[in-house]
Motif scaffolding. Structure first.
Motif, PDB file in Angstrom:
ATOM      1  N   UNK A 184     -27.489  17.056  -8.451  1.00 48.84           N
ATOM      2  CA  UNK A 184     -28.251  17.503  -9.620  1.00 48.84           C
ATOM      3  C   UNK A 184     -27.614  16.978 -10.904  1.00 48.84           C
ATOM      4  N   UNK A 185     -26.294  17.000 -10.952  1.00 51.44           N
ATOM      5  CA  UNK A 185     -25.591  16.515 -12.148  1.00 51.44           C
ATOM      6  C   UNK A 185     -25.886  15.039 -12.399  1.00 51.44           C
ATOM      7  N   UNK A 186     -26.075  14.281 -11.320  1.00 51.84           N
ATOM      8  CA  UNK A 186     -26.347  12.848 -11.477  1.00 51.84           C
ATOM      9  C   UNK A 186     -27.854  12.551 -11.517  1.00 51.84           C
ATOM     10  N   UNK A 187     -28.673  13.607 -11.468  1.00 52.22           N
ATOM     11  CA  UNK A 187     -30.120  13.430 -11.576  1.00 52.22           C
ATOM     12  C   UNK A 187     -30.817  13.016 -10.297  1.00 52.22           C
ATOM     13  N   UNK A 188     -30.111  13.092  -9.162  1.00 52.71           N
ATOM     14  CA  UNK A 188     -30.722  12.765  -7.870  1.00 52.71           C
ATOM     15  C   UNK A 188     -31.343  14.049  -7.303  1.00 52.71           C
TER      16      UNK A 188
ATOM     17  N   UNK B 176     -34.044  24.160  -9.854  1.00 55.05           N
ATOM     18  CA  UNK B 176     -34.131  22.909  -9.098  1.00 55.05           C
ATOM     19  C   UNK B 176     -35.574  22.400  -9.092  1.00 55.05           C
ATOM     20  N   UNK B 177     -36.508  23.301  -8.845  1.00 57.06           N
ATOM     21  CA  UNK B 177     -37.915  22.913  -8.814  1.00 57.06           C
ATOM     22  C   UNK B 177     -38.367  22.368 -10.178  1.00 57.06           C
ATOM     23  N   UNK B 178     -37.842  22.967 -11.248  1.00 52.17           N
ATOM     24  CA  UNK B 178     -38.189  22.521 -12.601  1.00 52.17           C
ATOM     25  C   UNK B 178     -37.381  21.289 -13.020  1.00 52.17           C
ATOM     26  N   UNK B 179     -36.438  20.904 -12.169  1.00 53.06           N
ATOM     27  CA  UNK B 179     -35.509  19.804 -12.474  1.00 53.06           C
ATOM     28  C   UNK B 179     -34.846  20.020 -13.830  1.00 53.06           C
ATOM     29  N   UNK B 180     -34.438  21.278 -14.044  1.00 53.86           N
ATOM     30  CA  UNK B 180     -33.757  21.679 -15.275  1.00 53.86           C
ATOM     31  C   UNK B 180     -32.248  21.609 -15.036  1.00 53.86           C
ATOM     32  N   UNK B 181     -31.689  20.460 -15.363  1.00 52.51           N
ATOM     33  CA  UNK B 181     -30.277  20.198 -15.069  1.00 52.51           C
ATOM     34  C   UNK B 181     -29.351  21.223 -15.719  1.00 52.51           C
ATOM     35  N   UNK B 182     -29.579  21.525 -16.993  1.00 52.40           N
ATOM     36  CA  UNK B 182     -28.696  22.466 -17.699  1.00 52.40           C
ATOM     37  C   UNK B 182     -28.721  23.848 -17.049  1.00 52.40           C
ATOM     38  N   UNK B 183     -29.925  24.332 -16.766  1.00 49.51           N
ATOM     39  CA  UNK B 183     -30.044  25.649 -16.140  1.00 49.51           C
ATOM     40  C   UNK B 183     -29.410  25.639 -14.745  1.00 49.51           C
ATOM     41  N   UNK B 184     -29.698  24.587 -13.988  1.00 48.25           N
ATOM     42  CA  UNK B 184     -29.170  24.501 -12.626  1.00 48.25           C
ATOM     43  C   UNK B 184     -27.641  24.501 -12.637  1.00 48.25           C
TER      44      UNK B 184
END
Length: 146
Positions: free
Chosen positions: A25-29, A91-99
């Protein structure tokens, strides 16, 4: 096999999936993050089910108490379940900061929870459960599915 060894190994497996999901998630994958998160969630929830349906009842039957350590662990399991739900949403929202923020909370909670189980509860189980109950409990736990 000793209960504490079996359960500690499961903790490490869950930790690995969790770390891999966080890193992805941190790397956007997001595809890999989702795959690893699902593995983490399934393994963690299966682990909880083993404890709640097999290990805790065996311990409580042997000690005559459902208060104390098993009650605390059940409460913490509920906290983890709640965070899993929030992580899934982020994760579903692809919200990196929240995740990643939720990952930090989860990591702290799991580290403290696992330490209590590994240093206290599992050691107590290994000490108070007679060998035949230990073996049958382990066998039952190995068959639990989520």
């Amino acid at each position: 096999m000793i209960i504490s060894h079996y359960m500690k190994n499961e903790h490490r497996e869950c930790d690995t999936y969790f770390a891999e999901a966080e890193q992805a998630a941190a790397s956007g994958d997001w595809e890999k993050a989702e795959e690893q998160f699902i593995a983490f969630s399934n393994e963690t929830l299966t682990h909880f089910k083993k404890e709640e349906e097999e290990l805790f009842p065996a311990f409580e039957a042997q000690t005559g108490s459902s208060e104390g350590p098993t009650q605390v662990m059940r409460f913490e399991h509920e906290q983890v379940r709640g965070l899993i739900g929030k992580l899934a949403e982020a994760l579903e929202a692809q919200d990196k900061d929240a995740y990643l923020s939720l990952c930090e909370s989860m990591m702290i909670l799991l580290q403290q929870h696992n330490m209590k189980e590994e240093q206290m509860l599992y050691a107590m189980c290994d000490r108070v459960l007679p060998p035949e109950i230990k073996e049958s409990t382990l066998e039952k736990m190995k068959k639990v599915e989520y």
